[in-house]
Structures are given as C-alpha cells and as structure tokens.
Design a protein around this motif. Sequence first.
Motif, PDB file in Angstrom:
ATOM      1  N   LEU A 379       0.830  -1.205   0.000  1.00 26.33           N
ATOM      2  CA  LEU A 379       0.000   0.000   0.000  1.00 26.33           C
ATOM      3  C   LEU A 379       0.864   1.255   0.000  1.00 26.33           C
ATOM      4  CD1 LEU A 379      -2.773   1.353   0.161  1.00 26.33           C
ATOM      5  CD2 LEU A 379      -2.620   1.178   2.664  1.00 26.33           C
ATOM      6  N   TYR A 380       1.940   1.240   0.767  1.00 25.55           N
ATOM      7  CA  TYR A 380       2.839   2.401   0.826  1.00 25.55           C
ATOM      8  C   TYR A 380       3.425   2.697  -0.553  1.00 25.55           C
ATOM      9  CZ  TYR A 380       6.975   5.151   2.058  1.00 25.55           C
ATOM     10  OH  TYR A 380       7.947   6.126   2.129  1.00 25.55           O
ATOM     11  N   ARG A 381       3.885   1.669  -1.241  1.00 32.29           N
ATOM     12  CA  ARG A 381       4.470   1.864  -2.566  1.00 32.29           C
ATOM     13  C   ARG A 381       3.386   2.266  -3.584  1.00 32.29           C
ATOM     14  NH1 ARG A 381       8.679  -2.515  -4.486  1.00 32.29           N
ATOM     15  NH2 ARG A 381       9.331  -0.698  -5.706  1.00 32.29           N
ATOM     16  N   ALA A 382       2.196   1.729  -3.412  1.00 32.79           N
ATOM     17  CA  ALA A 382       1.094   2.089  -4.307  1.00 32.79           C
ATOM     18  C   ALA A 382       0.714   3.555  -4.129  1.00 32.79           C
ATOM     19  CB  ALA A 382      -0.109   1.192  -4.045  1.00 32.79           C
ATOM     20  N   ALA A 383       0.678   4.028  -2.880  1.00 28.36           N
ATOM     21  CA  ALA A 383       0.330   5.421  -2.620  1.00 28.36           C
ATOM     22  C   ALA A 383       1.403   6.366  -3.144  1.00 28.36           C
ATOM     23  CB  ALA A 383       0.128   5.630  -1.117  1.00 28.36           C
ATOM     24  N   SER A 384       2.686   5.975  -3.015  1.00 24.84           N
ATOM     25  CA  SER A 384       3.762   6.813  -3.520  1.00 24.84           C
ATOM     26  C   SER A 384       3.723   6.883  -5.045  1.00 24.84           C
ATOM     27  CB  SER A 384       5.118   6.258  -3.046  1.00 24.84           C
ATOM     28  OG  SER A 384       6.170   7.123  -3.395  1.00 24.84           O
ATOM     29  N   ALA A 385       3.464   5.743  -5.694  1.00 26.67           N
ATOM     30  CA  ALA A 385       3.351   5.735  -7.146  1.00 26.67           C
ATOM     31  C   ALA A 385       2.147   6.553  -7.603  1.00 26.67           C
ATOM     32  CB  ALA A 385       3.228   4.296  -7.650  1.00 26.67           C
ATOM     33  N   SER A 386       1.071   6.500  -6.845  1.00 24.19           N
ATOM     34  CA  SER A 386      -0.123   7.283  -7.179  1.00 24.19           C
ATOM     35  C   SER A 386       0.146   8.772  -7.045  1.00 24.19           C
ATOM     36  CB  SER A 386      -1.285   6.871  -6.263  1.00 24.19           C
ATOM     37  OG  SER A 386      -1.636   5.513  -6.453  1.00 24.19           O
ATOM     38  N   LEU A 387       0.947   9.149  -6.052  1.00 23.44           N
ATOM     39  CA  LEU A 387       1.320  10.550  -5.891  1.00 23.44           C
ATOM     40  C   LEU A 387       2.099  11.036  -7.101  1.00 23.44           C
ATOM     41  CD1 LEU A 387       1.251  12.930  -3.840  1.00 23.44           C
ATOM     42  CD2 LEU A 387       3.455  12.093  -2.988  1.00 23.44           C
ATOM     43  N   ASP A 388       3.042  10.237  -7.562  1.00 25.16           N
ATOM     44  CA  ASP A 388       3.822  10.614  -8.747  1.00 25.16           C
ATOM     45  C   ASP A 388       2.942  10.741  -9.984  1.00 25.16           C
ATOM     46  OD1 ASP A 388       6.309  10.754  -7.472  1.00 25.16           O
ATOM     47  OD2 ASP A 388       6.661   8.605  -7.693  1.00 25.16           O
ATOM     48  N   ARG A 389       2.060   9.781 -10.175  1.00 26.98           N
ATOM     49  CA  ARG A 389       1.174   9.814 -11.349  1.00 26.98           C
ATOM     50  C   ARG A 389       0.284  11.061 -11.324  1.00 26.98           C
ATOM     51  NH1 ARG A 389      -2.125   4.417 -12.329  1.00 26.98           N
ATOM     52  NH2 ARG A 389      -2.938   5.814 -13.958  1.00 26.98           N
ATOM     53  N   THR A 390      -0.183  11.412 -10.134  1.00 29.18           N
ATOM     54  CA  THR A 390      -1.075  12.567 -10.023  1.00 29.18           C
ATOM     55  C   THR A 390      -0.325  13.870 -10.285  1.00 29.18           C
ATOM     56  OG1 THR A 390      -2.390  11.338  -8.392  1.00 29.18           O
ATOM     57  CG2 THR A 390      -2.736  13.714  -8.525  1.00 29.18           C
ATOM     58  N   ILE A 391       0.898  13.965  -9.783  1.00 24.97           N
ATOM     59  CA  ILE A 391       1.705  15.164 -10.045  1.00 24.97           C
ATOM     60  C   ILE A 391       1.932  15.331 -11.544  1.00 24.97           C
ATOM     61  CG2 ILE A 391       3.993  16.182  -9.756  1.00 24.97           C
ATOM     62  CD1 ILE A 391       4.059  14.906  -6.959  1.00 24.97           C
ATOM     63  N   ASP A 392       2.222  14.248 -12.223  1.00 25.11           N
ATOM     64  CA  ASP A 392       2.414  14.318 -13.675  1.00 25.11           C
ATOM     65  C   ASP A 392       1.147  14.776 -14.383  1.00 25.11           C
ATOM     66  OD1 ASP A 392       5.051  13.513 -13.525  1.00 25.11           O
ATOM     67  OD2 ASP A 392       4.597  11.378 -13.789  1.00 25.11           O
ATOM     68  N   ARG A 393       0.006  14.271 -13.938  1.00 20.78           N
ATOM     69  CA  ARG A 393      -1.250  14.632 -14.604  1.00 20.78           C
ATOM     70  C   ARG A 393      -1.633  16.086 -14.320  1.00 20.78           C
ATOM     71  NH1 ARG A 393      -6.561  14.891 -13.412  1.00 20.78           N
ATOM     72  NH2 ARG A 393      -6.236  14.117 -11.296  1.00 20.78           N
ATOM     73  N   LEU A 394      -1.387  16.548 -13.090  1.00 27.28           N
ATOM     74  CA  LEU A 394      -1.717  17.930 -12.748  1.00 27.28           C
ATOM     75  C   LEU A 394      -0.792  18.924 -13.438  1.00 27.28           C
ATOM     76  CD1 LEU A 394      -2.335  17.506  -8.904  1.00 27.28           C
ATOM     77  CD2 LEU A 394      -4.073  17.910 -10.661  1.00 27.28           C
ATOM     78  N   GLY A 395       0.398  18.457 -13.792  1.00 25.73           N
ATOM     79  CA  GLY A 395       1.362  19.330 -14.461  1.00 25.73           C
ATOM     80  C   GLY A 395       2.519  19.667 -13.536  1.00 25.73           C
TER      81      GLY A 395
END
Length: 482
Positions: A379-395
């Motif tokens: 879960l920790y690694r999934a949340a960190s990867a999700s944070l990265d993906r979201t930053i990329d999408r937001l710009g």
Amino acid sequence: MSNQPSRHKFGGMHGIMRHAAFALFTAILTWRLALFCHFDTDLEQEAKVTQRTLDMYAWKTSSSSRKEETSSHASTSVSARKPEAPYDGPSREWEIIPGGFPCVRGANRLMITRPAHEGFLFQRPMKVGSTTMVSVVLRLAHNRSPWLKKENITCRHRSMHGSALELEYDKRRRSKSFLFSLIRHPTKRAVSQFFHFGVASRQIEPTDEIFQAYLQGSEFQHRYLDDLSARNYTQHLDKTQLGHSFLRHELFKTKGLSKILRDGTRAEKLSVRSLKKEHDRFGLNPNMTKIVQDILEDYDFIAITERMDESLVVMQMLLNLTTQDILYTRARSGGAWSNGDPRTKRPCIYITPSFVTPGMKSYFESDEWQYKIRGDLLLYRAASASLDRTIDRLGRAEFDRNLQALKEGLLMAKDNCQGRVRTQCTEGGAWIPFDNNTCYIWGEACDYECINELDLTHLEIRRRLAASPDNLDLAKAGSLTS
C-alpha cells in the motif's frame, strides 16, 4: 423397495456423527484460540502485555542519560531491506474534486468519533505524523465554515484514530465527501510506535530482544490495511465457518493448531495470533494486491509522511485550496515532550529519540518481519506511485510553483509562530492546563492562531500570475487574494 438405507447429504448417520464431531472439535479449538488471541488493541495495553510476558523492567535513567545512550548507538536506515525493484503494482491518479473543499454542516464539537458519511474525512493511523495533518484538517473545518461566527458550527470532519470499517466509510456519499489518509513506511512507523508507547510511555528498555518481542505482536500485522480498508472481507462467514476456514491454513498441515497452542514456542503462538487476526479480517490466504486496489478505489487521496509537502500541494490542487490552507508547523516528535495522562503523575512524557541498532535492522530484514508488513508495504508503494502519477497529470510546472509557494509560506509560519505555540507541555515537561494552551482541543492544531493571522496575498498573486499572465489585471485591482 430397496433395502439400501437412505443417505443423508453428509453420508448417513455416520456422516452426521463425523460432521458433528468435527464441528465440536472446531468449536473447542476456536474457543481455545479465542482465549489465547483475546487482547486489547489499545497500544498501551499491548505494551503491558509485552512487558509482563518478558518480565520487563523500568528504564530508570534520566532524560539526559537516555540521550547519551541514544547517541552511542549506530543509527541505521530502516526504510529498505535491499534496493527495491521498480514498482509495477497497483496505483491510480487522484482526481480533482468538482466544487473543491466539501464543507457540509457539522457540529459545535471537535474530535467526534461517531461515523460520518459526508464532509472532510481524515482516516488517521497511529504514528504517521498525523498530528501535523490534523492541524490542517481542523483549520480548514473552521476557516471554511459559513456557520462558525454565528453558531460556532464547523464543517463536518473526522480526524480521530479508528478503523475505516468502524467509521462506516463504505457508506459515505462520495459527491459530498473527501476521504483521505496519511501513511509512512511501515517499518519506520513501527519504530516510532515502539519508542513512543513502549520506551516513553511504559518506560521499557529498548534492547534488541525486547524490541523484537514487541514487534512480534499482532498489532503490527497489516496495520494500514486493517485501519484503511472500509470493506468487510469475511462478512459472509459466521464464526463456525471462520473457524473451519482458519483450520485449513497451511501452518497447521504439519503441526496441528491444538499442539501449537499447547506445546508451541512463544514465536509460534504469536504467529498463530497474527494469522488469526489476518484471517478474521481478510479471510484465508488474502490477496494483498486486491485489498490494496480496493483501498485506492475507495479513497480520494492518500498522503505520504516522507513526502508531506508534496502531498499537501497535491491535496491543495485537488481541492482548490490556498497556500495558507495547507501550512503547518512541526508537531511533537522525538526529543520533545508530549502529552501523557493528566490524571496520573506523568501528564507529560519525554519522547525518546528513536534509533535502530544493527540487531534491530537484522530483524527488519528477516522473512518474518517482511511477511508481517507485506500488505502495508504494498500500500505504501502504491500510494507513492499514485502521488507521482497525479503530479504528472496535474502538471509538473504548476505543481513546482505551488510547492515553492508552500516552502516560502512554511518559513513565514515558522517565524511567526516561534515561541507562541503552547501545547499541553512546556519545553521542560511541565503540564499546561487546557485553558492556557493555544490549541483548538487537547494538543491538536496548537498553531492555528499564528498561522491564520499570516498574510500570504503576495504568494497567491505571484503563484497565479505564474500560472496565467492573464491574471495580471486582477492582481492590479487587488482582487486576487484567494
């Protein structure tokens, strides 16, 4: 007419008797296991159990000598067993919330524990730096409330410890709520818990043996999954069926449960207790990837303690918040005094700075510990990867501008709040009565006054101008303040 006796679905009378005997056997084992596994999940009670089991003794040294003891140990990183392979597990992009911050009418009381299906909902695990996040939650609940001045009513929110299942977050109305959490590396969380609730609160000595025994408790078995999961994976099974299912675990194929409970080692018995907790919550041989995917689907955001500033900026962009909304000052941590129990002789406790010895690190690298945290680590690694993906999408460009504004705002908050924040304990460990501290409640959000009075207009103007030069006319007119 045939002389063949009628056959029951269990295979006639003998089948019925065999089934009844097995049911009785299962019931007895389940009862014995229940006696063995019965424990209070309160963390201090867990420390009492560990202390009693190992005949632990009080660590009587003074705060200064404890500091010297701490500095003499080699500090070792606990975040990784070995260099991790590139992550390819579950993740998602967190979505921008239409309408921004979800303020629905709340109450005139704080830290409510009853379930809520609407509002700003912070699922709060233990020892993840949650006091810092609660400061943000409580200020938003107050500052965004249109009912506060006349009725002292805040926006509905939740920020107490407890499981998502107990708080009924599976029943929340997604269009009127924002459910989020905060997690840190599970090994770091375990170290923090031991030094806070074991060493500081219970005054037990932090030897390698006691430390390992403490962490062998079922308290650390999938702590995040247990706290954050809002789904009941065993609701279709009654107690008898749960007992039958548990007996099919591969652990009991070579050595029966009854023999382990009677003659097994302490480690084997603790293993049974941990497995029983896991089984009753998630079923036999749970699919950790599926559970983590479900949590990602059920939440609107999961922040990362080690990436607190990045997480707050992403939450800011998802909810259309200002820089001031997400400011904070550092809450209690190792090397400071924290609130204990005001009803006792220790209303304030010194939080011994944590350390990791080579022996502790060796246990963290063991198969036993890695198995215990496998779900939480995923879960920790999934949340960190999700944070990265979201930053990329937001710009990345806009994210970096917002992050820079936050860093400048944090410096302003630190300067403005210096010497003004009064929690429940002084720097020397003296108790501060509730009426004399600067907190919203207890030791929560003690920095709200010195943060609220800051003027960050120039940061907001500069941030929005950088995002869109078309805002220049608004800036000149002085209307770009929110």
